[in-house]
Write an enzyme that holds these catalytic residues in place. Structure first.
Site, PDB file in Angstrom:
ATOM      1  N   ASN A 400       0.966  -1.208  -0.023  1.00 10.33           N
ATOM      2  CA  ASN A 400       0.046   0.044  -0.019  1.00 10.33           C
ATOM      3  C   ASN A 400       0.854   1.329   0.093  1.00 10.33           C
ATOM      4  OD1 ASN A 400      -1.669   2.057   0.293  1.00 10.33           O
ATOM      5  ND2 ASN A 400      -2.829   0.946   2.084  1.00 10.33           N
ATOM      6  N   ASP A 401       1.558   1.464   1.068  1.00  9.81           N
ATOM      7  CA  ASP A 401       2.286   2.892   1.359  1.00  9.81           C
ATOM      8  C   ASP A 401       3.516   2.762   0.191  1.00  9.81           C
ATOM      9  OD1 ASP A 401       0.859   3.740   3.368  1.00  9.81           O
ATOM     10  OD2 ASP A 401       2.109   2.910   4.893  1.00  9.81           O
ATOM     11  N   THR A 402       3.696   1.746  -0.388  1.00 13.18           N
ATOM     12  CA  THR A 402       5.093   1.804  -0.947  1.00 13.18           C
ATOM     13  C   THR A 402       4.901   2.125  -2.410  1.00 13.18           C
ATOM     14  OG1 THR A 402       4.860  -0.715  -1.304  1.00 13.18           O
ATOM     15  CG2 THR A 402       6.701   0.069   0.146  1.00 13.18           C
ATOM     16  N   TYR A 439       0.299   1.462   6.673  1.00 11.51           N
ATOM     17  CA  TYR A 439       0.991   1.748   7.961  1.00 11.51           C
ATOM     18  C   TYR A 439       0.911   3.063   8.377  1.00 11.51           C
ATOM     19  CZ  TYR A 439       4.625   1.772  11.405  1.00 11.51           C
ATOM     20  OH  TYR A 439       5.368   1.855  12.367  1.00 11.51           O
ATOM     21  N   ALA A 440       1.181   4.014   7.081  1.00  4.32           N
ATOM     22  CA  ALA A 440       1.189   5.483   7.402  1.00  4.32           C
ATOM     23  C   ALA A 440      -0.066   6.280   7.813  1.00  4.32           C
ATOM     24  CB  ALA A 440       2.003   6.042   6.193  1.00  4.32           C
TER      25      ALA A 440
END
Lengths: 473, 102
Positions: A400-402, A439-440
């Protein structure tokens, strides 16, 4: 005199460690690097045994020494051979903890010698040994407790009496002053023990507080920051060995320990850079679990047949794996998909590896290598990003965040983090349980784009469905 | 211990740290895990200290506790060393094996 040549043995061993670490950093030479490391260690052990023969009494502890080497080697070897590739992060964390504990125990053993026989003569030598023993205990026990907690965090939880208990992530802001206070109190205890080195109260207090420190240092650190912590703990276990070297005044411990300490720290910084975060922020400003963006949009999910139709005849597909692939253990299904596409449509399949994807440095590489993915297909972020515009389909599996374009806007928690340009592909398929934030805690615009197809569900189940749909085409 | 000896040890410590920083510069992601577990195995060097500490006459009885502590250290350090190198070897074989097979 042969005694005088003992230090030369340690020097040779240290040189092998240096070449070993150097070679481990390059793909072609890495296996040789590991062998150099083994050779260096063997030389150090043999040198020590020869050295002990020259002691006034010679070697009197053959039983302890022999059985210790045998038992340790056997356990270590069996564990290393039996572990599944997917369990590698936990195994590395566990070994790491053992390394830290070994250094701390050597320090404790030296201290106990003073208690059982005589305290060291006051003087520079004694002060150095006592301070080094204290520091080695601090770092070593911290590494042990921190690594054990990290291991259970990597596992996701622990089974107690048949009940699965998730490893918690918890770290209110007031915990930071507590950490500082505990750290200072250990230093104070070490200072006190200079005057009174055989005071067991001090010793137990140092051990206890250090263990607590290790736990509260790792406890607040959430999933995506784990690669940083694991490599930081690795660095600490080296530092502990170096401090132990100061107690027994042994050069090879100092050299090897600080080499590992420094190289581990560099790896830690590589991880931090890949997330665009400062080491200090990772350790002391836990941001997982903080305020998460509310989801205001919805997206209709697609199904495997639809995705298979889009994939029909694709020239180039890039797979973007994330931690979700590790959780659902679907690397074999991913590999099967790549093979199917190659056989059926002659599609070129590549994998885009973000440096901090997963929970351990290099996590994705290890998993995909286990599934027999040729390593030429695993491309690092900077090299693969220019290829996305000409790619027919990007398949994001549990990441997701990446690949969140919000990182490019320069605002919010993800600002400035280097990302995989999956949004540049003609079609984007995202396999994920839900639209939930990563996560962020930042919503991902990529999910809502028209060219994006969401496959909601477990990675393994979804990949299996997709493979069946491709076979039916 | 003389001050010279202490300064010598500290010099060794500081220079090794600088050397360690220089050794690891750009490492491809593929090698992050093997590098970490290889370095981890090297940190088991405290096996040397454990050997020296475990060299006590178990029956003589004067430094029993100290000897046992060193013995536990020896076992843990050997697990770290042997396990660490073996695991690294397995991973590298997997990666290097791919290279030839592909």
């Amino acid at each position: 005199m042969l005694e005088d040549w003992v230090s030369v043995g340690y020097l040779v061993s240290a040189i092998f460690f240096i070449f070993g670490l150097k070679n481990l950093g390059h793909p072609r030479t890495a296996p040789r690097g590991n062998q150099y490391g083994m050779l260096g260690m063997a030389i150090a052990v043999v040198t020590t045994i020869i050295d002990m023969n020259f002691f006034p009494d010679g070697i009197v502890g053959w039983t302890l020494i022999g059985s210790g080497i045998l038992i340790g080697s056997l356990i270590g070897y069996i564990m290393a051979v039996k572990v599944e590739m997917t369990g590698m992060p936990e195994m590395v964390a566990l070994f790491n903890g053992f390394g830290g504990a070994a250094s701390a125990l050597v320090a404790l053993s030296e201290t106990w010698k003073w208690i059982e026989t005589t305290s060291p003569e006051p003087g520079l030598g004694a002060t150095v040994a006592i301070v080094a023993a204290g520091l080695s205990a601090l770092v070593g026990w911290m590494t042990l407790s921190g690594s054990l907690l990290a291991m259970y965090k990597l596992k996701g939880g622990v089974e107690i009496f048949g009940k699965w208990i998730r490893t918690p992530t918890w770290g209110p802001a007031w915990l930071n002053p507590v950490k500082a206070l505990l750290f200072v109190s250990v230093l104070a205890l070490i200072y006190l023990s200079i005057e009174d080195p055989t005071n067991t109260d001090y010793i137990w207090a140092i051990i206890g507080i250090s263990c607590v420190l290790g736990i509260i240092l790792v406890l607040p650190i959430g999933g995506a920051d784990m690669p940083v912590v694991v490599s930081l703990l690795n660095s600490l276990s080296g530092i502990a060995a170096a401090f132990t070297g100061f107690i027994i005044n042994n050069s090879v411990l100092i050299v090897a320990g600080s080499l590992v300490g420094a190289s581990g720290l560099i790896l830690t910084f590589i991880m931090c850079k890949a997330m665009n975060r400062q080491l200090f922020d990772v350790l002391f400003k836990s941001f997982g679990g903080g305020e998460k963006q509310e989801l205001t949009r919805t997206k209709v999910g697609s199904d495997a047949d639809e995705v298979a139709m889009m994939a029909d005849g694709a020239q180039k597909i890039i797979i973007v794996p994330g931690y979700g692939m590790a959780v659902s253990q679907c690397q074999h299904q991913v590999k099967e998909f790549a093979d199917l596409m190659q056989d059926k449509f002659d599609t070129e399949v590549k994998y885009a590896i973000h440096p901090v994807a997963g929970r351990m440095p290099g996590h994705m590489n290890v998993l995909l290598a286990e599934a027999n993915v040729p390593y030429e297909q695993l491309i690092e972020m900077d090299d693969i990003n220019p290829e996305f515009p000409e790619c027919d389909m990007a398949i994001v599996i549990g990441a997701n965040d990446t690949c969140n374009p919000a990182a490019r806007t320069g605002e919010g928690p993800l600002a400035g983090m280097p990302i995989i340009d999956a949004d540049q592909a003609r079609t984007v398929v995202i396999i994920k349980r839900s639209l939930s934030v990563g996560y962020a805690g930042v919503d991902n615009d990529l999910f809502y784009e028209d060219k994006t197809m969401m496959l909601f569900g477990d990675g393994k189940a979804m990949m299996t469905d997709l493979n069946n749909a491709i076979k039916d085409l | 211990m003389t001050p010279e000896l202490l300064i010598g040890s500290i010099t060794l410590f500081v220079l090794s740290i600088f050397l360690g920083v220089e050794l690891i510069t750009k490492v491809p992601a593929m090698l992050h895990t093997p590098l970490m577990s290889g370095a981890n195995a090297i940190s088991g060097i405290s096996v040397v200290g454990a050997l020296l500490g475990a060299n006590v006459a178990y029956d003589a009885g004067d430094t029993v506790t100290s000897g046992i502590l060193a013995f536990i250290a020896l076992v843990l350090a050997m697990i770290n060393v042997v396990g660490g190198f073996a695991v690294t070897n397995r991973m590298l074989n997997m990666i290097a094996g791919k290279k030839r097979g592909a």
